[in-house]
Design a protein around this motif. Structure first.
Motif, mmCIF file in Angstrom:
data_model
loop_
_atom_site.group_PDB
_atom_site.id
_atom_site.type_symbol
_atom_site.label_atom_id
_atom_site.label_comp_id
_atom_site.label_asym_id
_atom_site.label_seq_id
_atom_site.Cartn_x
_atom_site.Cartn_y
_atom_site.Cartn_z
ATOM 1 N N PHE A 123 -70.217 22.691 -8.034
ATOM 2 C CA PHE A 123 -70.160 22.884 -6.710
ATOM 3 C C PHE A 123 -69.595 23.478 -6.006
ATOM 4 O O PHE A 123 -69.031 25.179 -5.455
ATOM 5 C CB PHE A 123 -70.711 21.662 -5.899
ATOM 6 C CG PHE A 123 -70.352 21.524 -4.772
ATOM 7 C CD1 PHE A 123 -71.889 22.958 -3.688
ATOM 8 C CD2 PHE A 123 -70.488 20.882 -3.875
ATOM 9 C CE1 PHE A 123 -71.914 23.054 -2.520
ATOM 10 C CE2 PHE A 123 -71.072 20.877 -1.921
ATOM 11 C CZ PHE A 123 -71.199 21.614 -1.971
ATOM 12 N N GLN A 124 -68.246 23.095 -6.226
ATOM 13 C CA GLN A 124 -67.076 23.453 -5.751
ATOM 14 C C GLN A 124 -66.574 25.034 -6.238
ATOM 15 O O GLN A 124 -65.811 25.484 -5.672
ATOM 16 C CB GLN A 124 -65.436 22.821 -6.459
ATOM 17 C CG GLN A 124 -65.379 21.829 -5.863
ATOM 18 C CD GLN A 124 -64.909 20.896 -3.952
ATOM 19 O OE1 GLN A 124 -65.806 21.545 -3.869
ATOM 20 N NE2 GLN A 124 -63.733 21.624 -3.935
ATOM 21 N N ARG A 127 -69.794 27.315 -3.957
ATOM 22 C CA ARG A 127 -70.308 26.429 -2.783
ATOM 23 C C ARG A 127 -70.002 27.623 -1.647
ATOM 24 O O ARG A 127 -70.823 27.723 -0.822
ATOM 25 C CB ARG A 127 -69.599 25.569 -2.450
ATOM 26 C CG ARG A 127 -67.827 25.496 -2.116
ATOM 27 C CD ARG A 127 -67.539 24.228 -1.613
ATOM 28 N NE ARG A 127 -68.208 24.549 -0.339
ATOM 29 C CZ ARG A 127 -67.321 22.209 0.044
ATOM 30 N NH1 ARG A 127 -66.157 21.579 -0.600
ATOM 31 N NH2 ARG A 127 -67.878 21.536 1.135
ATOM 32 N N SER A 128 -69.044 28.242 -2.371
ATOM 33 C CA SER A 128 -68.509 29.383 -0.970
ATOM 34 C C SER A 128 -68.070 30.985 -1.451
ATOM 35 O O SER A 128 -67.358 32.433 -0.580
ATOM 36 C CB SER A 128 -67.329 29.343 -0.398
ATOM 37 O OG SER A 128 -66.118 29.290 -1.092
ATOM 38 N N SER A 135 -76.452 29.353 -4.707
ATOM 39 C CA SER A 135 -77.302 28.707 -3.318
ATOM 40 C C SER A 135 -79.264 28.205 -3.854
ATOM 41 O O SER A 135 -79.792 27.271 -3.025
ATOM 42 C CB SER A 135 -77.605 29.749 -2.134
ATOM 43 O OG SER A 135 -76.293 30.291 -1.914
ATOM 44 N N ARG A 138 -79.243 25.019 -5.802
ATOM 45 C CA ARG A 138 -78.285 23.916 -4.941
ATOM 46 C C ARG A 138 -79.725 23.396 -4.482
ATOM 47 O O ARG A 138 -80.563 22.460 -4.221
ATOM 48 C CB ARG A 138 -77.599 24.105 -3.958
ATOM 49 C CG ARG A 138 -75.971 24.453 -5.133
ATOM 50 C CD ARG A 138 -74.985 24.705 -3.507
ATOM 51 N NE ARG A 138 -75.607 25.470 -2.528
ATOM 52 C CZ ARG A 138 -74.457 26.651 -3.240
ATOM 53 N NH1 ARG A 138 -73.992 26.619 -3.928
ATOM 54 N NH2 ARG A 138 -73.910 27.442 -1.800
ATOM 55 N N PHE A 261 -71.063 17.107 -1.370
ATOM 56 C CA PHE A 261 -69.615 17.249 -0.563
ATOM 57 C C PHE A 261 -69.013 17.144 0.161
ATOM 58 O O PHE A 261 -67.476 17.158 0.107
ATOM 59 C CB PHE A 261 -70.752 17.721 1.157
ATOM 60 C CG PHE A 261 -70.157 19.103 1.783
ATOM 61 C CD1 PHE A 261 -70.403 19.870 2.240
ATOM 62 C CD2 PHE A 261 -69.475 17.821 2.815
ATOM 63 C CE1 PHE A 261 -69.962 20.451 3.206
ATOM 64 C CE2 PHE A 261 -69.091 18.466 4.237
ATOM 65 C CZ PHE A 261 -68.848 19.857 4.244
ATOM 66 N N PHE A 278 -76.468 18.066 -2.362
ATOM 67 C CA PHE A 278 -75.611 19.161 -2.513
ATOM 68 C C PHE A 278 -74.850 19.212 -1.082
ATOM 69 O O PHE A 278 -73.892 19.786 -0.723
ATOM 70 C CB PHE A 278 -75.571 20.396 -2.980
ATOM 71 C CG PHE A 278 -75.654 19.941 -4.721
ATOM 72 C CD1 PHE A 278 -74.410 20.230 -5.452
ATOM 73 C CD2 PHE A 278 -76.986 20.226 -5.281
ATOM 74 C CE1 PHE A 278 -74.863 19.779 -6.649
ATOM 75 C CE2 PHE A 278 -76.582 20.444 -7.067
ATOM 76 C CZ PHE A 278 -75.659 20.189 -7.712
ATOM 77 N N THR A 279 -76.936 18.960 0.195
ATOM 78 C CA THR A 279 -76.249 19.821 1.118
ATOM 79 C C THR A 279 -76.378 18.250 2.114
ATOM 80 O O THR A 279 -77.185 17.751 2.268
ATOM 81 C CB THR A 279 -77.734 20.356 1.495
ATOM 82 O OG1 THR A 279 -78.012 21.387 0.834
ATOM 83 C CG2 THR A 279 -76.894 20.693 2.769
#
Length: 376
Positions: A123-124, A127-128, A135, A138, A261, A278-279
């Motif tokens: 995820f780290q 995520r960006s 996406s 997730r 998160f 995740f969200t």
């Protein structure tokens, strides 16, 4: 006791969903898989059944199968979403997590090698970066978790217990929160928490202790107090919890709803069913929306304040129907340190929710206040 089941015991109630080999075999025996949804079931050894059974309109989500049966299934008009290699999680999973599933390998390889830690690392990394595929994965995972959570909580009277992650094992506040969880579980309620350490773990521990004699909880709290925090070592913190579970097996069920998160906060191992997302927004809303028997707010900081007013909004507008009880614990904390109570009172004035809120001084008073506000 609560109707909540462990993840491995939970059976789907929708009829169209197949989430285990036993359910698959039963559907084949009935003569057809047409229109069914088969979710994260390894069908590698069920090639003959797939070849011999009508699968028209079926959907296979992350189900490994041999190439021949897969071609036949596709030719039938079924949709096949193949497993995604290299992921530390299953985006199509049909069941909630258990503590053993998230902490697999802890004793052998340490926390960093567990599925929980590997999923957080993934995820780290993703995520960006704007990768639409990550996406989508997730989103698929979180939707599957929500579906599994609905099945686990079907028919349950759920009470949310919110509180700070910094409440240390061995402290009076931790033991009090654990006793609260036990009291609620023994009253037939399903305890649901944010799934992390501190007060959240304590409430899940209390529910776990509910079937055992009272002395068990005091002994368990003393054992856990030897490793008061997940810092500096998540592995030592988690192993202490599993040592309690091993000494006192067959604990009572509860639910934890944590998030990657906040992946630096590990999930506590005392909830039978863990809905990890995740969200964070889905997780927060899902936790409070499912607390249909009310919410108890133990002393906490920014996260707990957010949860108070996330719960207040649907009660204020009655967007989910009748307001559910809200009990804040700690007079000084909620009137002086973080004065959420005066604002909550002001918002509730003249509305239905006014009779559904309470401020109490101690954890011992919280369960009685919840029952009073519920009209029990």
């Amino acid at each position: 006791m609560s109707p909540v089941l462990s993840p491995d015991e939970n059976k789907n109630t929708t009829g169209d969903e197949i989430e285990s080999l036993a359910e698959f075999d039963a559907a084949v025996a009935s003569g057809s898989l047409a229109g069914r949804r088969v979710q994260s079931v390894d069908l590698t050894d069920r090639g003959a059944a797939l070849l011999a059974t009508d699968t028209s309109g079926a959907v296979f989500l992350g189900c490994p199968m041999e190439s021949g049966p897969e071609k036949k299934v596709r030719a039938d008009g079924a949709f096949v979403f193949p497993p995604v290699p290299g992921l530390p999680f299953d985006p199509y999973r049909g069941l909630l997590y258990s503590p053993d599933a998230l902490y697999d390998g802890l004793a052998r390889d340490g926390y960093e090698a567990t599925p929980d830690a590997l999923a957080y690392d993934w995820f780290q990394r993703t995520r960006s970066d704007g990768d639409v595929f990550a996406s989508m994965l997730r989103a698929l995972h979180d939707d599957a978790i929500s579906d599994a959570l609905e099945e686990v909580l079907d028919g349950a009277r759920v009470v949310g217990v919110m509180g700070g992650h910094a409440t240390a094992r061995g402290s009076a506040a931790y033991t009090a929160a654990a006793r609260l969880g036990r009291t609620l579980a023994r009253a037939g309620l399903t305890v649901a928490t944010g799934g992390g350490p501190g007060a959240m773990e304590a409430a899940n521990l209390g529910a776990y202790a509910a079937p055992h004699p009272d002395a068990m909880l005091e002994k368990a709290c003393a054992m856990l107090g030897e490793v008061p925090s997940f810092t500096p070592s998540v592995a030592a913190w988690a192993r202490a919890a599993f040592a309690v579970r091993e000494r006192w097996p067959d604990g009572g069920p509860s639910v934890a709803i944590p998030t990657w998160f906040y992946g630096h906060e590990p999930p506590n191992p005392f909830a039978a069913s863990i809905a990890k997302y995740f969200t964070n927004a889905l997780r927060e809303d899902g936790l409070l929306a499912r607390s249909n028997a009310g919410v108890i707010f133990l002393p906490g900081a920014a996260g707990t304040v957010q949860e108070i007013f996330d719960s207040t909004t649907p009660n204020y507008y009655e967007s989910r129907g009748e307001p559910v009880p809200m009990v804040l614990v700690g007079h000084d904390h909620w009137t002086r340190e973080l004065p959420a109570w005066p604002l909550l009172q002001t918002l509730a004035a003249g509305r239905k929710m006014e009779s559904r809120i309470a401020l109490v001084d101690t954890v011992e008073e919280a369960a009685d206040a919840l029952a009073r506000l519920s009209g029990a």
